[in-house]
Design a protein around this motif. Structure first.
Motif, PDB file in Angstrom:
ATOM      1  N   LEU A   6       7.090 -80.489   7.848  1.00 52.80           N
ATOM      2  CA  LEU A   6       7.374 -79.186   8.443  1.00 52.80           C
ATOM      3  C   LEU A   6       8.548 -78.491   7.761  1.00 52.80           C
ATOM      4  N   GLY A   7       9.080 -79.113   6.720  1.00 54.35           N
ATOM      5  CA  GLY A   7      10.217 -78.512   6.029  1.00 54.35           C
ATOM      6  C   GLY A   7      11.466 -78.484   6.888  1.00 54.35           C
ATOM      7  N   ARG A   8      11.566 -79.450   7.831  1.00 56.93           N
ATOM      8  CA  ARG A   8      12.742 -79.505   8.707  1.00 56.93           C
ATOM      9  C   ARG A   8      13.625 -80.689   8.303  1.00 56.93           C
ATOM     10  N   HIS A   9      14.958 -80.514   8.365  1.00 59.10           N
ATOM     11  CA  HIS A   9      15.865 -81.632   8.097  1.00 59.10           C
ATOM     12  C   HIS A   9      16.012 -82.457   9.383  1.00 59.10           C
ATOM     13  N   PRO A  10      16.458 -83.708   9.276  1.00 60.31           N
ATOM     14  CA  PRO A  10      16.551 -84.558  10.473  1.00 60.31           C
ATOM     15  C   PRO A  10      17.939 -84.567  11.114  1.00 60.31           C
ATOM     16  N   TYR A  11      18.831 -83.650  10.740  1.00 61.38           N
ATOM     17  CA  TYR A  11      20.230 -83.747  11.177  1.00 61.38           C
ATOM     18  C   TYR A  11      20.511 -83.180  12.569  1.00 61.38           C
ATOM     19  N   ARG A  12      21.475 -83.821  13.213  1.00 63.38           N
ATOM     20  CA  ARG A  12      22.072 -83.262  14.417  1.00 63.38           C
ATOM     21  C   ARG A  12      23.479 -82.771  14.072  1.00 63.38           C
ATOM     22  N   PRO A  13      23.890 -81.609  14.587  1.00 66.07           N
ATOM     23  CA  PRO A  13      25.265 -81.171  14.365  1.00 66.07           C
ATOM     24  C   PRO A  13      26.226 -82.141  15.059  1.00 66.07           C
ATOM     25  N   ALA A  14      27.422 -82.258  14.514  1.00 63.41           N
ATOM     26  CA  ALA A  14      28.423 -83.179  15.061  1.00 63.41           C
ATOM     27  C   ALA A  14      28.698 -82.889  16.535  1.00 63.41           C
ATOM     28  N   HIS A  15      28.803 -83.952  17.346  1.00 69.07           N
ATOM     29  CA  HIS A  15      29.029 -83.759  18.789  1.00 69.07           C
ATOM     30  C   HIS A  15      29.641 -84.999  19.414  1.00 69.07           C
ATOM     31  N   MET A  16      30.325 -84.792  20.533  1.00 73.06           N
ATOM     32  CA  MET A  16      30.825 -85.884  21.375  1.00 73.06           C
ATOM     33  C   MET A  16      29.990 -85.891  22.652  1.00 73.06           C
ATOM     34  N   HIS A  17      29.491 -87.081  23.019  1.00 71.59           N
ATOM     35  CA  HIS A  17      28.698 -87.210  24.255  1.00 71.59           C
ATOM     36  C   HIS A  17      29.594 -87.400  25.476  1.00 71.59           C
ATOM     37  N   ALA A  65      18.080 -80.869  14.941  1.00 75.42           N
ATOM     38  CA  ALA A  65      16.731 -81.449  14.895  1.00 75.42           C
ATOM     39  C   ALA A  65      16.131 -81.672  16.277  1.00 75.42           C
ATOM     40  N   VAL A  66      16.980 -81.791  17.318  1.00 76.90           N
ATOM     41  CA  VAL A  66      16.444 -82.028  18.671  1.00 76.90           C
ATOM     42  C   VAL A  66      16.713 -80.847  19.616  1.00 76.90           C
ATOM     43  N   PHE A  67      17.156 -79.713  19.064  1.00 82.08           N
ATOM     44  CA  PHE A  67      17.327 -78.482  19.837  1.00 82.08           C
ATOM     45  C   PHE A  67      18.321 -78.618  20.993  1.00 82.08           C
ATOM     46  N   GLY A  68      19.364 -79.448  20.798  1.00 82.85           N
ATOM     47  CA  GLY A  68      20.301 -79.731  21.894  1.00 82.85           C
ATOM     48  C   GLY A  68      21.442 -78.739  22.058  1.00 82.85           C
ATOM     49  N   VAL A  69      21.631 -77.828  21.088  1.00 85.13           N
ATOM     50  CA  VAL A  69      22.821 -76.962  21.120  1.00 85.13           C
ATOM     51  C   VAL A  69      22.687 -75.840  22.151  1.00 85.13           C
ATOM     52  N   LYS A  70      23.740 -75.649  22.952  1.00 89.10           N
ATOM     53  CA  LYS A  70      23.867 -74.444  23.777  1.00 89.10           C
ATOM     54  C   LYS A  70      25.218 -73.837  23.436  1.00 89.10           C
ATOM     55  N   LYS A  71      25.242 -72.518  23.338  1.00 90.19           N
ATOM     56  CA  LYS A  71      26.464 -71.820  22.902  1.00 90.19           C
ATOM     57  C   LYS A  71      27.688 -72.241  23.695  1.00 90.19           C
ATOM     58  N   THR A  72      27.489 -72.390  25.032  1.00 92.40           N
ATOM     59  CA  THR A  72      28.631 -72.692  25.907  1.00 92.40           C
ATOM     60  C   THR A  72      29.211 -74.080  25.655  1.00 92.40           C
ATOM     61  N   LEU A  73      28.478 -74.901  24.885  1.00 96.27           N
ATOM     62  CA  LEU A  73      28.949 -76.277  24.653  1.00 96.27           C
ATOM     63  C   LEU A  73      29.664 -76.428  23.306  1.00 96.27           C
ATOM     64  N   ILE A  74      29.782 -75.326  22.573  1.00 90.78           N
ATOM     65  CA  ILE A  74      30.506 -75.390  21.300  1.00 90.78           C
ATOM     66  C   ILE A  74      32.004 -75.325  21.605  1.00 90.78           C
TER      67      ILE A  74
END
Lengths: 268, 268
Positions: free
Chosen positions: A191-202, A229-238
């Motif tokens: 699908l031409g998609r990379h497998p990366y997740r942006p850096a985050h703390m759980h 890659a997993v669509f987890g980002v929400k603006k308010t969580l940056i």
């Protein structure tokens, strides 16, 4: 379906069959595409093990996990939003004192994480259990490298006092690829998609009388923020990650967590 | 999705994601239902082996296989309809003389199968290869019981002459359950559905200049005709099975197969 079938199961199966059929009709699925799909699902099941859940990865990368999370975690205005739980949480991490270090392998750029756990009115919440976990400086969680990393590396539980304050020292998280050597990785490549997740703390935050909060804070400016890659980002969580000159840590990240009261629980 | 993605793949994935998400939203899938689905798919993959394809069974029992067949095998008016191929065909069955016996284990009620292979104008087709297979009197295909049944039991290939006629002796087929000791069997049980297929004889007919026909004839009057676990029944495929008094076989089933010309091939 039979007569005595559970009503909820009947609803789910009817919806599933309807949409599966609509999908096949809409794209006019060919016999060989159907065979490919059967083979893909089979391989996805067969690579699963105690350490690997490829179907969760599939659900994550198709945005289904985030959708199910959204359906089940509708939050009142002002409350901190949820995001995906991910496969790397481990129950039972050591409870630490406020301000303590969670990075045990000495790698990475140190960072002070601090803020408050508050309710919708901004009042501090006492006795909130803040369970945190992140990858190490090389992009791996301790459970992915049990022979290399110390146990409980970059994990800990912190319990708030009357002021609702929390603080701990970890590392500035780094982006990492989800496991991409299986069928899902192959799918992303096609699908031409990379497998990366942006850096985050759980974070998983539990407090009596409040909804459980499962979320991350994301490192502002990460190159994968708009293509997780997993669509987890929400603006308010940056969250801000500010470089500190001459401090005890190299970075500092301030973030307040706002919990919703338990009575607002919707569906989960 | 990336820019250089195969256009067909992009169409399929966009359709899949759209319908998966619509499904989850419509039924308001809960977190625990999602977890159950992940577990179900994982088990379905893990029970698959060289001898067993549980995802095909899932596709069959949700009506997806029949739908894909219908999409890819649109036939002109008057041509014999397709139905599911099933998992029990074996390539390379012995070519037999017209009228020969295919039942090698001596079990069951003998039946003469006869008729013609013709084109849309009713003209006989010469040189058509008729590949037939059925379960034995106990409801098992030879490949399910390699240690019990003779090899090629209830299988054979017959080649038509200039008259287009075919005839062979087998047994009146019996209804049988699809493998129901795995996740799909459990699903059927939860849905109050039985795992049975109505009795049928499998046919795959290939002739030069004509579309390949994959079909069954069903035994009229079978108790599962209206509730086939894999939705394979079409009215036009129900064949007469007439009891013969004092004949060489106990039953006789007449059925003509009408092949569509190859130029009408649509999508498969």
């Amino acid at each position: 379906m039979g007569k005595d079938v559970d009503q909820r199961l009947a609803t789910i199966m009817a919806g599933l069959v309807k949409h599966l059929h609509q999908f096949a009709r809409e794209v006019e699925l060919t016999q060989s595409e159907w065979e490919y799909a059967i083979g893909f699902l089979t391989k996805t099941g067969q690579i699963c093990s105690a350490e690997r859940q490829e179907f969760i990865l599939l659900s994550d990368t198709l945005g289904v996990s985030m959708l199910v999370d959204a359906i089940n975690n509708r939050r009142p205005e002002g409350a901190t939003e949820n995001t995906v739980f991910g496969p790397f949480h481990v129950e039972g991490a050591p409870v630490r004192q406020m301000g303590e270090q969670i990075c045990l392998d000495g790698k990475g750029e140190s960072c002070l994480f601090t803020g408050r756990v508050i309710d919708l009115d901004g009042k501090p919440i006492e006795g909130a259990h803040i369970d945190v976990w992140s990858d190490n400086a090389e992009g791996y969680y301790d459970v992915q490298q049990p022979d290399i990393q110390p146990r409980w590396n970059n994990r800990g539980v912190f319990i708030t006092g009357a002021d609702g304050l929390y603080s701990f020292v970890g590392i500035k998280p780094v982006s990492y690829p989800i496991p991409d050597d299986g069928p899902v990785g192959k799918m992303l490549a096609h699908l031409g998609r990379h497998p990366y997740r942006p850096a985050h703390m759980h974070y998983m935050i539990r407090a009596k009388g409040f909804q459980k909060l499962v979320t991350h804070t994301f490192v502002g400016g990460d190159e994968y923020l708009t293509s997780d890659a997993v669509f987890g980002v929400k603006k308010t969580l940056i969250a801000p990650f500010v470089r500190v000159e001459g401090g005890e840590t190299l970075w500092r990240s301030d973030f307040d967590f706002v919990l919703a009261p338990a009575e607002n629980l919707a569906g989960g």
